[in-house]
Design a protein around this motif. Structure first.
Motif, PDB file in Angstrom:
ATOM      1  N   ASN A 150      -8.575  44.241 -30.923  1.00 13.90           N
ATOM      2  CA  ASN A 150      -7.955  45.475 -31.427  1.00 13.90           C
ATOM      3  C   ASN A 150      -8.689  46.741 -30.982  1.00 13.90           C
ATOM      4  OD1 ASN A 150      -6.088  43.848 -32.923  1.00 13.90           O
ATOM      5  ND2 ASN A 150      -7.639  43.606 -34.524  1.00 13.90           N
ATOM      6  N   ALA A 151      -9.315  46.705 -29.804  1.00 16.88           N
ATOM      7  CA  ALA A 151      -9.989  47.906 -29.286  1.00 16.88           C
ATOM      8  C   ALA A 151      -8.945  48.888 -28.770  1.00 16.88           C
ATOM      9  CB  ALA A 151     -10.956  47.529 -28.170  1.00 16.88           C
ATOM     10  N   THR A 152      -9.063  50.152 -29.173  1.00 22.27           N
ATOM     11  CA  THR A 152      -8.125  51.181 -28.703  1.00 22.27           C
ATOM     12  C   THR A 152      -8.671  51.814 -27.420  1.00 22.27           C
ATOM     13  OG1 THR A 152      -9.187  52.956 -29.943  1.00 22.27           O
ATOM     14  CG2 THR A 152      -7.495  51.670 -31.088  1.00 22.27           C
ATOM     15  N   GLU A 153      -7.801  52.537 -26.721  1.00 21.86           N
ATOM     16  CA  GLU A 153      -8.239  53.197 -25.494  1.00 21.86           C
ATOM     17  C   GLU A 153      -9.282  54.265 -25.803  1.00 21.86           C
ATOM     18  OE1 GLU A 153      -6.314  54.910 -21.344  1.00 21.86           O
ATOM     19  OE2 GLU A 153      -5.069  53.948 -22.871  1.00 21.86           O
ATOM     20  N   GLU A 154      -9.152  54.907 -26.942  1.00 17.17           N
ATOM     21  CA  GLU A 154     -10.137  55.915 -27.349  1.00 17.17           C
ATOM     22  C   GLU A 154     -11.513  55.288 -27.556  1.00 17.17           C
ATOM     23  OE1 GLU A 154     -10.803  59.248 -30.902  1.00 17.17           O
ATOM     24  OE2 GLU A 154      -9.021  57.952 -30.890  1.00 17.17           O
ATOM     25  N   ASP A 155     -11.538  54.089 -28.170  1.00 14.26           N
ATOM     26  CA  ASP A 155     -12.808  53.380 -28.383  1.00 14.26           C
ATOM     27  C   ASP A 155     -13.456  53.038 -27.041  1.00 14.26           C
ATOM     28  OD1 ASP A 155     -12.437  53.423 -31.131  1.00 14.26           O
ATOM     29  OD2 ASP A 155     -11.397  51.485 -31.159  1.00 14.26           O
ATOM     30  N   VAL A 156     -12.643  52.563 -26.089  1.00 12.08           N
ATOM     31  CA  VAL A 156     -13.162  52.183 -24.775  1.00 12.08           C
ATOM     32  C   VAL A 156     -13.733  53.402 -24.051  1.00 12.08           C
ATOM     33  CG1 VAL A 156     -12.509  51.307 -22.488  1.00 12.08           C
ATOM     34  CG2 VAL A 156     -11.655  50.162 -24.543  1.00 12.08           C
ATOM     35  N   ILE A 157     -13.018  54.536 -24.108  1.00  8.34           N
ATOM     36  CA  ILE A 157     -13.474  55.757 -23.435  1.00  8.34           C
ATOM     37  C   ILE A 157     -14.776  56.262 -24.055  1.00  8.34           C
ATOM     38  CG2 ILE A 157     -12.915  58.194 -23.030  1.00  8.34           C
ATOM     39  CD1 ILE A 157      -9.961  57.317 -22.762  1.00  8.34           C
ATOM     40  N   ASN A 158     -14.867  56.223 -25.376  1.00  3.52           N
ATOM     41  CA  ASN A 158     -16.098  56.669 -26.056  1.00  3.52           C
ATOM     42  C   ASN A 158     -17.288  55.796 -25.648  1.00  3.52           C
ATOM     43  OD1 ASN A 158     -14.913  58.795 -27.416  1.00  3.52           O
ATOM     44  ND2 ASN A 158     -14.399  57.563 -29.222  1.00  3.52           N
ATOM     45  N   ALA A 159     -17.061  54.467 -25.565  1.00  2.20           N
ATOM     46  CA  ALA A 159     -18.130  53.548 -25.158  1.00  2.20           C
ATOM     47  C   ALA A 159     -18.563  53.846 -23.732  1.00  2.20           C
ATOM     48  CB  ALA A 159     -17.655  52.103 -25.290  1.00  2.20           C
ATOM     49  N   ALA A 160     -17.602  54.138 -22.856  1.00  9.74           N
ATOM     50  CA  ALA A 160     -17.919  54.431 -21.458  1.00  9.74           C
ATOM     51  C   ALA A 160     -18.695  55.752 -21.340  1.00  9.74           C
ATOM     52  CB  ALA A 160     -16.639  54.496 -20.638  1.00  9.74           C
ATOM     53  N   LYS A 161     -18.363  56.721 -22.167  1.00 11.15           N
ATOM     54  CA  LYS A 161     -19.079  58.013 -22.143  1.00 11.15           C
ATOM     55  C   LYS A 161     -20.533  57.827 -22.569  1.00 11.15           C
ATOM     56  CE  LYS A 161     -15.132  61.125 -22.842  1.00 11.15           C
ATOM     57  NZ  LYS A 161     -14.451  62.048 -23.785  1.00 11.15           N
ATOM     58  N   ILE A 162     -20.763  57.054 -23.606  1.00 13.21           N
ATOM     59  CA  ILE A 162     -22.133  56.811 -24.079  1.00 13.21           C
ATOM     60  C   ILE A 162     -22.934  56.076 -23.007  1.00 13.21           C
ATOM     61  CG2 ILE A 162     -23.508  55.574 -25.815  1.00 13.21           C
ATOM     62  CD1 ILE A 162     -21.150  56.028 -27.776  1.00 13.21           C
ATOM     63  N   ALA A 163     -22.244  55.214 -22.227  1.00 13.49           N
ATOM     64  CA  ALA A 163     -22.906  54.427 -21.184  1.00 13.49           C
ATOM     65  C   ALA A 163     -22.977  55.155 -19.841  1.00 13.49           C
ATOM     66  CB  ALA A 163     -22.167  53.089 -21.006  1.00 13.49           C
ATOM     67  N   ASN A 164     -22.627  56.447 -19.836  1.00 13.89           N
ATOM     68  CA  ASN A 164     -22.641  57.234 -18.587  1.00 13.89           C
ATOM     69  C   ASN A 164     -21.728  56.627 -17.514  1.00 13.89           C
ATOM     70  OD1 ASN A 164     -24.434  59.155 -19.541  1.00 13.89           O
ATOM     71  ND2 ASN A 164     -26.244  58.019 -18.830  1.00 13.89           N
ATOM     72  N   ALA A 165     -20.615  56.051 -17.942  1.00 16.84           N
ATOM     73  CA  ALA A 165     -19.700  55.410 -16.992  1.00 16.84           C
ATOM     74  C   ALA A 165     -18.371  56.148 -16.872  1.00 16.84           C
ATOM     75  CB  ALA A 165     -19.442  53.957 -17.415  1.00 16.84           C
ATOM     76  N   HIS A 166     -18.103  57.079 -17.790  1.00 11.04           N
ATOM     77  CA  HIS A 166     -16.783  57.706 -17.847  1.00 11.04           C
ATOM     78  C   HIS A 166     -16.452  58.469 -16.570  1.00 11.04           C
ATOM     79  CE1 HIS A 166     -13.271  59.641 -19.569  1.00 11.04           C
ATOM     80  NE2 HIS A 166     -13.762  60.828 -19.220  1.00 11.04           N
ATOM     81  N   GLU A 167     -17.423  59.210 -16.035  1.00 15.84           N
ATOM     82  CA  GLU A 167     -17.146  60.080 -14.889  1.00 15.84           C
ATOM     83  C   GLU A 167     -16.706  59.302 -13.654  1.00 15.84           C
ATOM     84  OE1 GLU A 167     -20.265  62.766 -14.033  1.00 15.84           O
ATOM     85  OE2 GLU A 167     -20.246  63.721 -16.007  1.00 15.84           O
ATOM     86  N   PHE A 168     -17.430  58.228 -13.309  1.00 14.36           N
ATOM     87  CA  PHE A 168     -17.023  57.490 -12.099  1.00 14.36           C
ATOM     88  C   PHE A 168     -15.781  56.644 -12.332  1.00 14.36           C
ATOM     89  CE2 PHE A 168     -19.872  54.135 -13.844  1.00 14.36           C
ATOM     90  CZ  PHE A 168     -19.100  53.013 -13.649  1.00 14.36           C
ATOM     91  N   ILE A 169     -15.497  56.301 -13.572  1.00 13.49           N
ATOM     92  CA  ILE A 169     -14.278  55.521 -13.860  1.00 13.49           C
ATOM     93  C   ILE A 169     -13.039  56.394 -13.665  1.00 13.49           C
ATOM     94  CG2 ILE A 169     -12.935  54.354 -15.662  1.00 13.49           C
ATOM     95  CD1 ILE A 169     -15.548  53.263 -16.790  1.00 13.49           C
ATOM     96  N   VAL A 170     -13.052  57.614 -14.241  1.00  9.19           N
ATOM     97  CA  VAL A 170     -11.863  58.479 -14.139  1.00  9.19           C
ATOM     98  C   VAL A 170     -11.672  58.996 -12.717  1.00  9.19           C
ATOM     99  CG1 VAL A 170     -11.912  59.166 -16.551  1.00  9.19           C
ATOM    100  CG2 VAL A 170     -13.185  60.515 -14.862  1.00  9.19           C
ATOM    101  N   ALA A 171     -12.716  58.904 -11.877  1.00  8.11           N
ATOM    102  CA  ALA A 171     -12.600  59.350 -10.484  1.00  8.11           C
ATOM    103  C   ALA A 171     -11.887  58.316  -9.613  1.00  8.11           C
ATOM    104  CB  ALA A 171     -13.997  59.631  -9.906  1.00  8.11           C
ATOM    105  N   THR A 172     -11.673  57.106 -10.128  1.00 10.85           N
ATOM    106  CA  THR A 172     -10.961  56.067  -9.360  1.00 10.85           C
ATOM    107  C   THR A 172      -9.454  56.318  -9.413  1.00 10.85           C
ATOM    108  OG1 THR A 172     -10.894  54.590 -11.290  1.00 10.85           O
ATOM    109  CG2 THR A 172     -12.761  54.350  -9.780  1.00 10.85           C
ATOM    110  N   GLU A 173      -8.709  55.602  -8.598  1.00 12.05           N
ATOM    111  CA  GLU A 173      -7.273  55.854  -8.418  1.00 12.05           C
ATOM    112  C   GLU A 173      -6.473  55.756  -9.713  1.00 12.05           C
ATOM    113  OE1 GLU A 173      -3.500  54.110  -5.786  1.00 12.05           O
ATOM    114  OE2 GLU A 173      -5.503  53.228  -5.583  1.00 12.05           O
TER     115      GLU A 173
END
Length: 607
Positions: A470-493
């Motif tokens: 039951n993970a929401t997209e908001e939860d996944v994005i927040n986890a990626a931001k804390i892990a310094n992964a959000h920027e390179f993820i959103v830069a993909t196609e």
């Protein structure tokens, strides 16, 4: 046949309704087939005037085979008297067409319900294998080659489907034809049938001898295919090393050697398999000729109660047995070959899972106080890897483990989630032995970030949300931001819905690790296990990952394995392991002051 019975006993019960229907339809198909032959005998006798016409209608008090034959004779006789022989032939032909229609109709229905059984059993075998692979402890996979496991999961299951399940229809269908035909033969002439019974076991024995050798050869072939797949898997994984060392020729020689051995094994197997049809053909023809000679002599010398047309009918019934018997023997060959694969599958299915919930295991939803290693010893085979380890970790502490390779660091932390069970001593969480806690609850308390990130050929989103319901997209994005992964993820196609490739090969090492950290952040476990999470990264990537790790470790209990001492300077406790024992323990400053092994390691890295 004992092995086949064991296979059916294990996997067929859920489909027993289909089996009953299949046997019933096969029996009816065989019965109508035999009935069409039986009715042909008196019809021929009346048509060719070797049997008198029946002018008086028989009186039937109850149903019997003799009564049915008399009534059929009367019907044919009336047609012959009223319309002549040609009209009678038309009626006989129509009757046989109706009987054959019923025969093939019931035979089709038998095959129709067999589809459920055949495909269902193969599905069940494959599902049980995969479930067992997921349940087995890591120690099993240390002793087995991945390629061989894949071969059993694919090639062996396919062989069971092709050999055993394809043959089941013949094994269920042909006995019904043989039994009904033999019943008719016994009814027509028990003495001649007794002579046949003497001949058939001899042919069956010869066929059985070849079938046994086929199973043995098939087992060797499947084992060799496992070796080939293992080499293929290893070489694809290590292709970079093969090319770097110009070892293509050596790798090919190793593969070609195993491939050539497989060729010779399969040649022997196919030679014997293709021997099945000619051998059964020769033996069947020989038996028919012997029966024709023996039975024909009895009829010609008037030593048998069979008339000429009855003897022709008898031969038709006997020939009706030969083809199913040949198909039955061919099916036995295939079954023997398939059972060899089933034996290989059973090496996995019969493995004992030593790490599971004991009776009365308790629930555990939270971590509240301490983790305690109490006199913990462990050995993989004979030599102890850990020796009498005693350690208490309080909630919220960061405890680091350092030492040279082979000192037991990874083994020690792997004991906590029960990837292995301790050989001696015990590990307690909040005073409870972890073996008394439900395995699912125990592992739910922990998150892992490994030296080599384990990612799946899926999207960023599904990799981060892996194992979290039951993970929401908001939860996944927040986890990626804390892990310094959000920027390179959103830069993909496609952003979070971009596929990252096999094992995440489309990403750099630092990106893989940050996705792995995001997954651990989303799980939000109270206990973290970090196994050399930054050791394989460049300086810039290490800085980003280290920042992500610090975010992850906030307000958690962390067990950290590290080679780079600079990454664990701020740990609450640093344990130095050497030959399976904790020989030093303290903070970074305390250990430096002791001038022991930690000080030596520190000086080497500073230098």
């Amino acid at each position: 046949m004992k092995d086949l019975y064991g296979l059916l006993k294990r996997f067929v019960p859920p489909y027993k309704g289909k089996v009953i229907l299949n046997i019933l339809f096969n029996f009816l198909g065989a019965l109508f087939g035999a009935f069409s032959f039986a009715m042909l005998i008196p019809a021929l006798g009346i048509l060719f005037r070797t049997q008198e016409l029946v002018t008086e209608k028989p009186v039937l008090d109850s149903f019997s085979l003799d009564g049915a034959l008399e009534m059929f004779n009367y019907f044919i006789s009336q047609v012959v008297i009223a319309s002549g022989n040609e009209q009678a032939l038309i009626y006989i032909g129509l009757f046989i067409i109706i009987m054959v229609f019923l025969k093939v109709g019931f035979t089709y229905l038998a095959s129709f319900v067999m589809v459920y059984l055949r495909n269902g059993v193969v599905r069940d075998i494959r599902s049980q294998m995969y479930q067992k692979i997921l349940q087995l402890p890591l120690g099993f996979f240390s002793d087995e080659r991945k390629g061989d496991i894949i071969a059993r999961m694919t090639g062996d299951v396919q062989e069971v489907e092709n050999s055993v399940m394809n043959s089941l229809e013949m094994l269920f269908k042909n006995p019904a034809i043989i039994i009904i035909s033999l019943g008719a033969m016994v009814y027509m002439s028990w003495s001649l049938t007794l002579f046949v019974f003497v001949l058939l076991p001899v042919a069956g024995y010869i066929i059985g001898r070849v079938g046994k050798s086929l199973k043995k050869t098939s087992m060797k072939g499947q084992d060799k295919m496992g070796d080939i797949l293992s080499i293929t898997e290893e070489d694809i994984s290590g292709l970079r090393v093969i090319k770097a060392f110009n070892a293509e020729e050596k790798a090919y020689e190793r593969f070609d050697r195993e491939n050539e051995a497989y060729l010779h094994i399969m040649n022997k197997l196919m030679w014997r398999r293709f021997l099945a049809h000619p051998m059964s053909e020769l033996l069947g023809t020989t038996v028919i000729i012997i029966v024709l000679w023996y039975g024909g002599a009895l009829v010609l010398n008037n030593e048998s109660a069979l008339s000429a047309q009855a003897f022709i009918g008898y031969l038709v019934f006997f020939y009706n047995i030969i083809n199913p018997a040949k198909a039955f023997s061919t099916a036995l060959y295939s079954v023997e070959k398939g059972l060899a694969s089933m034996n290989r599958i059973d090496r996995i299915l019969s493995q004992e899972n030593t790490i599971n919930d004991k009776a009365g295991a308790q629930d555990k939803a939270s971590f509240d106080e301490t983790i305690e290693f109490r006199n913990v010893s462990f050995k993989y085979v004979n030599e102890k890897v850990l020796k009498k380890v005693n350690l208490t970790i309080h909630k919220g502490q960061t405890v680091a483990f350092v030492g040279k390779s082979g000192s037991g660091k990874t083994t020690l932390v792997d004991l906590l989630p029960r990837f292995w069970d301790v050989s001696e001593g015990s590990i307690l969480i909040d005073g409870k032995d972890i073996r008394d806690i439900k395995l699912h609850d125990l592992r739910n308390l922990m998150g892992n970030v490994n030296q080599e990130p384990i990612l799946f050929n899926d999207t960023f989103y599904n990799n981060i949300a892996f194992g979290v319901e039951n993970a929401t997209e908001e939860d996944v994005i927040n986890a990626a931001k804390i892990a310094n992964a959000h920027e390179f993820i959103v830069a993909t196609e496609k952003g979070y819905h971009t596929n990252i490739g096999d094992r995440g090969d489309k990403l750099s090492g630092g990106q893989k690790q940050r996705v792995s950290i995001a997954r651990a952040i989303l799980k939000n476990p109270p206990i973290l296990i970090l196994d050399e999470a930054t050791s394989a990264l460049d300086t810039e990537s290490e800085s980003l990952v280290q920042e992500a790790l610090l975010n992850l470790m906030k307000n958690r209990t962390s067990l950290v394995i590290a080679h780079r001492l600079s990454t664990i300077k701020n740990a609450d406790v640093i344990c130095v392991l050497h030959k399976g024992e904790i020989i030093e323990m303290g903070t970074h400053e305390q250990l430096l002051e002791q001038k022991g092994r930690y000080h030596k390691l520190h000086q080497m890295q500073v230098f």
